[in-house]
Design a protein around this motif. Structure first.
Motif, PDB file in Angstrom:
ATOM      1  N   VAL A 115       0.839  -1.204   0.000  1.00 48.66           N
ATOM      2  CA  VAL A 115       0.000   0.000   0.000  1.00 48.66           C
ATOM      3  C   VAL A 115       0.873   1.253   0.000  1.00 48.66           C
ATOM      4  N   LEU A 116       1.874   1.246   0.888  1.00 53.66           N
ATOM      5  CA  LEU A 116       2.763   2.405   0.966  1.00 53.66           C
ATOM      6  C   LEU A 116       3.507   2.610  -0.350  1.00 53.66           C
ATOM      7  N   PHE A 117       3.952   1.513  -0.946  1.00 52.47           N
ATOM      8  CA  PHE A 117       4.703   1.647  -2.190  1.00 52.47           C
ATOM      9  C   PHE A 117       3.821   2.245  -3.286  1.00 52.47           C
ATOM     10  N   ALA A 118       2.585   1.763  -3.364  1.00 45.88           N
ATOM     11  CA  ALA A 118       1.656   2.308  -4.366  1.00 45.88           C
ATOM     12  C   ALA A 118       1.424   3.805  -4.109  1.00 45.88           C
ATOM     13  N   LEU A 119       1.309   4.165  -2.840  1.00 49.18           N
ATOM     14  CA  LEU A 119       1.106   5.565  -2.476  1.00 49.18           C
ATOM     15  C   LEU A 119       2.310   6.409  -2.917  1.00 49.18           C
ATOM     16  N   PHE A 120       3.510   5.887  -2.653  1.00 55.31           N
ATOM     17  CA  PHE A 120       4.718   6.611  -3.041  1.00 55.31           C
ATOM     18  C   PHE A 120       4.789   6.756  -4.557  1.00 55.31           C
ATOM     19  N   LEU A 121       4.431   5.676  -5.263  1.00 52.24           N
ATOM     20  CA  LEU A 121       4.499   5.725  -6.721  1.00 52.24           C
ATOM     21  C   LEU A 121       3.511   6.736  -7.295  1.00 52.24           C
ATOM     22  N   SER A 122       2.407   6.952  -6.573  1.00 48.15           N
ATOM     23  CA  SER A 122       1.392   7.849  -7.107  1.00 48.15           C
ATOM     24  C   SER A 122       1.938   9.269  -7.292  1.00 48.15           C
ATOM     25  N   VAL A 123       3.011   9.590  -6.577  1.00 48.50           N
ATOM     26  CA  VAL A 123       3.632  10.902  -6.739  1.00 48.50           C
ATOM     27  C   VAL A 123       4.081  11.113  -8.187  1.00 48.50           C
ATOM     28  N   LEU A 124       4.445  10.014  -8.852  1.00 58.15           N
ATOM     29  CA  LEU A 124       4.893  10.101 -10.241  1.00 58.15           C
ATOM     30  C   LEU A 124       3.821  10.648 -11.179  1.00 58.15           C
ATOM     31  N   PHE A 157      13.149  14.730  -2.638  1.00 58.90           N
ATOM     32  CA  PHE A 157      12.341  13.519  -2.472  1.00 58.90           C
ATOM     33  C   PHE A 157      11.803  13.109  -3.831  1.00 58.90           C
ATOM     34  N   SER A 158      12.102  11.906  -4.246  1.00 58.10           N
ATOM     35  CA  SER A 158      11.723  11.538  -5.600  1.00 58.10           C
ATOM     36  C   SER A 158      11.141  10.130  -5.676  1.00 58.10           C
ATOM     37  N   ALA A 159       9.984  10.041  -6.279  1.00 55.63           N
ATOM     38  CA  ALA A 159       9.379   8.722  -6.481  1.00 55.63           C
ATOM     39  C   ALA A 159      10.117   7.969  -7.583  1.00 55.63           C
ATOM     40  N   PHE A 160      10.548   8.720  -8.589  1.00 56.92           N
ATOM     41  CA  PHE A 160      11.281   8.081  -9.687  1.00 56.92           C
ATOM     42  C   PHE A 160      12.555   7.418  -9.178  1.00 56.92           C
ATOM     43  N   GLY A 161      13.318   8.158  -8.349  1.00 53.98           N
ATOM     44  CA  GLY A 161      14.555   7.619  -7.816  1.00 53.98           C
ATOM     45  C   GLY A 161      14.310   6.370  -6.977  1.00 53.98           C
TER      46      GLY A 161
ATOM     47  N   MET B   1      11.824  18.966 -14.950  1.00 54.64           N
ATOM     48  CA  MET B   1      11.449  19.197 -16.325  1.00 54.64           C
ATOM     49  C   MET B   1      10.748  18.004 -16.938  1.00 54.64           C
ATOM     50  N   MET B   2      10.925  16.845 -16.392  1.00 58.33           N
ATOM     51  CA  MET B   2      10.201  15.733 -16.985  1.00 58.33           C
ATOM     52  C   MET B   2       9.756  14.735 -15.942  1.00 58.33           C
ATOM     53  N   SER B   3       8.673  14.123 -16.230  1.00 62.30           N
ATOM     54  CA  SER B   3       8.203  13.111 -15.315  1.00 62.30           C
ATOM     55  C   SER B   3       8.383  11.767 -15.982  1.00 62.30           C
ATOM     56  N   VAL B   4       8.488  10.753 -15.192  1.00 62.25           N
ATOM     57  CA  VAL B   4       8.681   9.433 -15.758  1.00 62.25           C
ATOM     58  C   VAL B   4       7.523   8.563 -15.331  1.00 62.25           C
ATOM     59  N   PHE B   5       6.996   7.892 -16.283  1.00 64.00           N
ATOM     60  CA  PHE B   5       5.824   7.098 -16.039  1.00 64.00           C
ATOM     61  C   PHE B   5       6.242   5.645 -15.938  1.00 64.00           C
ATOM     62  N   PRO B   6       5.827   4.924 -14.912  1.00 66.93           N
ATOM     63  CA  PRO B   6       6.252   3.529 -14.822  1.00 66.93           C
ATOM     64  C   PRO B   6       5.557   2.699 -15.903  1.00 66.93           C
ATOM     65  N   SER B   7       6.268   1.764 -16.450  1.00 67.57           N
ATOM     66  CA  SER B   7       5.665   0.944 -17.486  1.00 67.57           C
ATOM     67  C   SER B   7       4.638   0.005 -16.862  1.00 67.57           C
ATOM     68  N   THR B   8       3.782  -0.521 -17.700  1.00 67.15           N
ATOM     69  CA  THR B   8       2.714  -1.374 -17.184  1.00 67.15           C
ATOM     70  C   THR B   8       3.256  -2.574 -16.425  1.00 67.15           C
ATOM     71  N   ALA B   9       4.261  -3.196 -17.039  1.00 68.29           N
ATOM     72  CA  ALA B   9       4.800  -4.401 -16.420  1.00 68.29           C
ATOM     73  C   ALA B   9       5.310  -4.085 -15.016  1.00 68.29           C
ATOM     74  N   ALA B  10       6.009  -2.953 -14.908  1.00 68.11           N
ATOM     75  CA  ALA B  10       6.576  -2.579 -13.630  1.00 68.11           C
ATOM     76  C   ALA B  10       5.472  -2.246 -12.634  1.00 68.11           C
ATOM     77  N   ALA B  11       4.439  -1.547 -13.119  1.00 67.53           N
ATOM     78  CA  ALA B  11       3.361  -1.163 -12.222  1.00 67.53           C
ATOM     79  C   ALA B  11       2.668  -2.406 -11.678  1.00 67.53           C
ATOM     80  N   LYS B  12       2.503  -3.384 -12.555  1.00 69.52           N
ATOM     81  CA  LYS B  12       1.863  -4.621 -12.127  1.00 69.52           C
ATOM     82  C   LYS B  12       2.694  -5.305 -11.056  1.00 69.52           C
TER      83      LYS B  12
END
Lengths: 284, 315
Positions: A115-124, A157-161, B1-12
């Motif tokens: 749940v927490l991970f999904a929440l953190f990812l939502s920042v993306l 703080f970065s969700a991507f990182g 400047m840019m956002s990165v979107f997780p791919s479907t496979a990764a999101a799953k």
């Protein structure tokens, strides 16, 4: 004999094809690089020469004084320093905070993890402009407007990182941790001296791409630091445009100097740049 | 400047439970885990989650002259939807998005050329194409403004040489949006090139060899092997590209001076947001505008995911 003639004609065809490929690629590369060459040539011209019609290609006399003038036209030194501060702050912050969280998400078992991970990812998914107004308020309430930390605080703080490093931590073998645990190492020690060194390539890639984004960032610095002394160079240079509308040599010299650090980072750390882009685009 | 979107496979993958470390002393390791994620979690709470709620609240308020927000219900949303400049900015933003997507076919073409067997200098080309992407956006904007300059610009020189009329590219409302769009394509091609090169590398060489034995020429091989097998990468890149171009701000801010007559014809949603929020002090309306942008991004992303079944082939 016949066979060899067939082969040589095939080779000729291959050569013609590869020459055509090189010609196409070089033309493209010229389009990519020419504006920078033009920037350099313009910076080396006198102000009068830049207004010539038709424009001259090479300067009549090479004049490098614009590269000095930019330091008096703007608080250029301070701006460069602010950029460095912003870049280092964000990069170090991301490496520390993201690697800690990424490690926990990848290698530790705890309640609410997914749940927490999904929440953190939502920042993306949230566009940065959506957050900028309240972020400004927070910085203002902390009394940090026009200060160095204002530049890098939210960007630490970065969700991507976190996401990227987690992918790397997931690939490491379990046995290492088990062995260390049996030897009596605590979680922080296992993280710091065993796991972190193993993901060094990912850390380097994240550092390089974070540094680039921080150095080039414009919207946030324009908002929080409006005092020229406190602006990073990315925002500071835009003020040259209004102020010195016609002084193109100084503008070009300034933007060349300001681009140089990232170009050097790129040239020397190309491998990590490419890796970080490829990582952000990979499916694994 | 840019956002990165997780791919479907990764999101799953993220949703599913991952193989975890062995269940050692439980309470202690649990506590450690929470301590590990706490700094980032606090940062996210302060700078991302709380601001998100705040913006939502702001969008229903009016920012008073002496500070403080007064609740005005949905007035901001009504204002945003009725405002002509919003629709114009939205139209411009969609144009940027459409032009920005042109970087993808260019990058695919270059990546395919670079994939040619035995080609020398691949690293050099890749480096040269990537340079615009790492360069400071201000530097990019300034030099292109100079190249586009109506009086002394080099581009006019080239056009005159071909017998075309000279133009004020970035202050002429009929060309300004395309002039900026072209710079967008120029500066992002290298980024997508790297993504596509990584994608092409994943295509097994045997396919090409087999096709070659069957007598398929380079074009045929490109359309029957490279393109379909690259489609997941193209899908991913098109989503990133779309999300980024919908948030265009930097180049417009740099290339368009305040007095520029074409400003209304080039302003993006984010530049309008910036103007409202930080110049005109209309924070509530700006917040509503930002939410509108998010809805558009979400909707278009959803459409892309829906359409993906039609053209994306997962091997």
């Amino acid at each position: 004999m016949r066979e060899s003639s067939v082969r040589s004609s095939a080779r000729r065809r291959v050569n013609a094809g590869s020459v055509a490929t090189h010609v196409a690629l070089s033309l493209g590369a010229l389009v990519m690089v020419f504006p920078f060459l033009w920037q350099l040539l313009t910076a080396a011209k006198s102000l009068a020469e830049t207004a010539k019609v038709p424009p001259t290609f090479l300067p009549d006399t090479w004049n490098w004084s614009s590269f000095e003038e930019v330091f008096t036209a703007l608080p250029f030194r301070e701006m460069l320093f602010n950029s460095v501060f912003n870049t280092v702050g964000r990069t170090v912050g991301q490496l520390v905070f993201c690697s800690l969280a990424a490690y926990a998400f990848a290698r530790m078992q705890f309640r609410g993890r997914s749940v927490l991970f999904a929440l953190f990812l939502s920042v993306l998914m949230v566009p940065s402009s959506l957050l900028v107004l309240p972020q400004y308020d927070i910085i203002q309430r902390l009394g940090l407007l026009n200060s160095a930390p204002a530049l890098f605080l939210p960007g630490m703080f970065s969700a991507f990182g976190t996401f990227m490093l987690r992918q790397f931590f997931l690939t490491l073998p379990k046995e290492l941790e088990e062995a260390a645990r049996i030897d009596g190492a605590g979680p922080l020690r296992i993280f710091w001296s065993i796991m972190l060194p193993l993901v060094r390539p990912a850390l380097a890639a994240l550092a390089v791409i974070t540094a680039m984004w921080s150095w080039n960032d414009l919207l946030w610095p324009l908002i929080v630091n409006t005092d020229p002394q406190k602006m990073p160079i990315s925002a500071g240079l835009t003020s040259l445009e209004g102020q010195y509308e016609t002084n193109f040599p100084v503008m070009m010299a300034g933007s060349l100097i300001a681009s140089l650090p990232m170009l050097l980072v790129y040239v020397f750390l190309q491998r990590h740049f490419v890796q970080s882009v490829a990582l952000s685009g990979s499916k694994s | 400047m840019m956002s990165v979107f997780p791919s479907t496979a990764a999101a799953k993958k993220a949703g599913r439970g991952e193989p975890a470390a062995p269940p050692a002393p439980k309470s202690r390791s649990q506590r450690a885990a929470y301590l590990f994620i706490a700094p980032l979690g606090i940062g996210f709470a302060v700078f991302y989650f709380w601001p998100l709620l705040q913006t939502f609240y702001y969008s229903f308020t009016e920012f008073g002259a002496f500070g403080g927000h007064t609740w005005i219900g949905t007035d901001n949303y009504v204002r945003v939807l009725k405002d002509v400049t919003v629709w114009q900015a939205l139209g411009n933003t969609l144009i940027y998005c459409a032009i920005g997507l042109l970087a993808l076919p260019v990058a695919i073409g270059v990546a395919a050329l670079l994939n040619r067997r035995g080609l020398r200098g691949v690293a050099v080309y890749r480096a040269l194409y990537f340079i615009p992407f790492v360069t400071l956006p201000v530097a990019v904007g300034l030099v292109w403004n100079w190249l586009y300059n109506g009086d002394y610009g080099l581009i006019n020189e080239a056009f005159e040489w071909f017998g075309a009329d000279r133009r004020y590219w970035v202050s002429d409302p009929s060309t300004a949006v395309y002039a900026i769009g072209a710079v967008m394509v120029w500066s992002t091609t290298g980024y997508y090139l790297i993504i596509f090169m990584a994608g092409i590398k994943g295509i097994p060489q045997d396919y090409y060899e087999a096709a070659e034995l069957d007598g398929a020429g380079p074009l045929r091989r490109f359309f029957t092997i490279t393109l379909p097998l690259l489609s997941p990468t193209i899908f991913f890149a098109s989503i990133i590209c779309m999300i980024n171009s919908l948030q265009t701000f930097d180049l417009i801010y740099i290339m368009m001076a305040e007095k520029n007559p074409a400003i209304g014809d080039t302003q993006s949603v984010v530049s309008l947001f910036y103007k409202w929020a930080f110049i005109e002090n209309a924070q509530g309306a700006a917040a509503a505008l930002a939410f509108l942008l998010m809805l558009i991004i979400a909707a278009l992303t959803l459409v892309q995911f829906r359409l993906q079944k039609r053209w994306v082939h997962y091997a």
